[in-house]
Write a protein that holds these residues in place. Sequence first.
Motif, short mmCIF file in Angstrom:
data_model
loop_
_atom_site.label_atom_id
_atom_site.label_comp_id
_atom_site.label_asym_id
_atom_site.label_seq_id
_atom_site.Cartn_x
_atom_site.Cartn_y
_atom_site.Cartn_z
N ILE A 137 12.25 -18.42 -1.73
CA ILE A 137 10.97 -19.15 -1.71
C ILE A 137 9.95 -18.40 -0.86
CG2 ILE A 137 9.82 -21.29 -0.99
CD1 ILE A 137 12.37 -22.78 -1.67
N GLN A 138 10.37 -17.89 0.29
CA GLN A 138 9.43 -17.21 1.19
C GLN A 138 8.88 -15.94 0.57
OE1 GLN A 138 10.80 -16.65 5.20
NE2 GLN A 138 11.73 -18.70 5.32
N ASN A 139 9.60 -15.34 -0.35
CA ASN A 139 9.12 -14.11 -0.99
C ASN A 139 8.22 -14.37 -2.20
OD1 ASN A 139 10.45 -12.39 0.80
ND2 ASN A 139 12.35 -12.44 -0.39
N GLN A 140 8.09 -15.64 -2.59
CA GLN A 140 7.23 -15.95 -3.73
C GLN A 140 5.76 -15.80 -3.33
OE1 GLN A 140 8.21 -19.74 -5.45
NE2 GLN A 140 10.35 -19.19 -5.80
N HIS A 141 4.95 -15.41 -4.34
CA HIS A 141 3.54 -15.08 -4.07
C HIS A 141 2.78 -16.27 -3.51
CE1 HIS A 141 -0.42 -13.34 -4.49
NE2 HIS A 141 -0.80 -14.41 -5.20
N TRP A 142 3.00 -17.47 -4.08
CA TRP A 142 2.23 -18.63 -3.63
C TRP A 142 2.53 -18.97 -2.17
CZ3 TRP A 142 4.58 -22.95 -1.73
CH2 TRP A 142 5.93 -23.14 -2.03
N ALA A 146 -0.18 -18.80 0.90
CA ALA A 146 -0.47 -19.96 1.75
C ALA A 146 -0.38 -19.59 3.23
CB ALA A 146 0.46 -21.11 1.42
N LEU A 147 0.66 -18.81 3.62
CA LEU A 147 0.78 -18.38 5.00
C LEU A 147 -0.39 -17.49 5.42
CD1 LEU A 147 4.60 -17.55 5.26
CD2 LEU A 147 3.42 -19.57 6.12
N MET A 148 -0.82 -16.63 4.50
CA MET A 148 -1.92 -15.72 4.81
C MET A 148 -3.24 -16.49 5.00
SD MET A 148 -3.20 -12.45 2.58
CE MET A 148 -3.73 -13.52 1.25
#
Length: 587
Positions: A137-142, A146-148
């Motif tokens: 999940i953490q490697n998914q683009h969305w 969101a973190l960025m």
Amino acid sequence: MFLKKLLKVKYKLLGIFILVTAIPILLVGAYLNFGTREIVLSNTMSEVEANADKMEMRLKSIIKRVINISDLIYINQDLKTFLAGQYDSPLEVYNAYNQYPVFDDYLTYYEEIEKIQFFMKKDIITDSHFIYANKVIQNQHWYQNALMKRGRLTWLYMQDHWTSKKYLALTRTVFDHENQPLGVLVIYISPDILKSVVEGVSYNTFITLDNKRIVYNQNIALLGRHANFYQNRNADIGNYVMDKTINEETVKINVHSFRPEKSLDNTIQIATQVPIDGIIHEPNTIFTRGFLISLGALSISLILIGFFTNSFHKRIQQLRRAMFQVAKGNFHITQEMKGHDEIKEVYKDLQTTSKSVQKIIDEVYIHKIKEETWKRKQKEMDFKMLASQINPHFLYNTLEMIRMKAILNKDPEVAKVIKMLSKMMRSSLKRTDQSIPLSEEVALIENYLEIQKLRFGEHLSYKMEIDENILSYKITPLLIQPLVENAIIHGLEMKEEPGMLRIRIQEDGDDILVEVNDNGVGMSLEKLNELNNRMKDQDYQSNGNSIGLHNVHQRISLLYGDKYGIRMDSVEGSGTTMSMNLPKQKN
């Protein structure tokens, strides 16, 4: 003289009709056909534009609710405490989770939301709402996006983690107290609520995200596909119309593009496709039939036009004379007009307007009289209050000196009474035409009751039930204190047994309800009716030096309207209840 006669409406109508009949019918037909097509097309596009405005308004309202919910979740301290907590056992996690049911509440009360999911960085619990964000999940683009964004809102068309169904969704990162990310919040918008936005629209309508992705259409097969009809346009903001050929059919596409509230990177479009051929087919058929009918009606109209223009001219003249009377200030129009068309309706509207103007003049005159009467009464009250303001600074300083003497003489009770009396005098000597917070009026009442409590001792007890949510609302000063004073003087002071006073101030819809209840001597029905009638009598003159109930009722009625004021209810020997309703107002 002849030219002036030709300028009359009667002769203008005759001249226009003669000129129209001289134009070749074929040219008129061609012109009407073209004009009808344009009018129908224009009306259709106007209807589409109006529907698009309504859809945009509904969609903005839905998006705003979702954003507000995300804001509430974003700042919710209970959520941050739950996610940042340290748990030694699954039972502790379960108990902490059960104390945070807010996601279920949002899903219950907001139909706009299909699901709410929070992708946590900490692996503590996983269910339909809280999901551990593993490496996949953490490697998914969305998730990375969101973190960025660091808490800024992002709109996506993404699939649900559990069902893989795709929804229009809002994402944002939530941080702990140390500004470290706790995870990503995802709120999915219900497809049914998007369906309700376009429900009732006659033409094919799309809701798209960033001029690219179709997030809603009546055809489920198109959901998630690229919206290729935008012709590589940028994510423009505003309303525009495009001409395009789709499946060999010429269409006009009405587009409303807007940026969601608090969003910097996303735009949402509402695109409605209108088929041109389908719109103008019926006008062409109607024109052909109308052209044949016009040929037959032309000869009959030549005979009737003379009669019509003469009748029309007479009624126009009657309307003109009536308007001339109104312009001179005579608003009494009694003559009736014959006919059942718009001219008669205009004439009736003129009569109605004249009556309304006359009524407004009368009402303004009466209101002016009432206002002057109230100003005179207000001045009289101000003069009474001015008489008591003999060098107020000297009086305050004197009271403060007496209070300090009492403190030095170790008499705190006297010092307390003097302090409360000083506060009361400061409040009562303020200007009565400026609003104050309800909290100040409550403080004045409390000081007054404490002084009376010291006076009557165990003979007087009181209870105040105040809704703290309304203390910030503004009211005119010295509206509630006279009710309390009246209850003590006329209700409890004459009672031999100990008396009880209850004061209740609470919300009542858009109003503030004040109730002052005592268990004093009460009054007879005859006396009660006399007092109620006296309060409503504008001409009644009070002989007392205090601000009586009549004065308070008249002030309320003038400031807030006739539906506000004081109501009394009493039973002889049992007590009296005085009720007062005031409008809630911040300023």
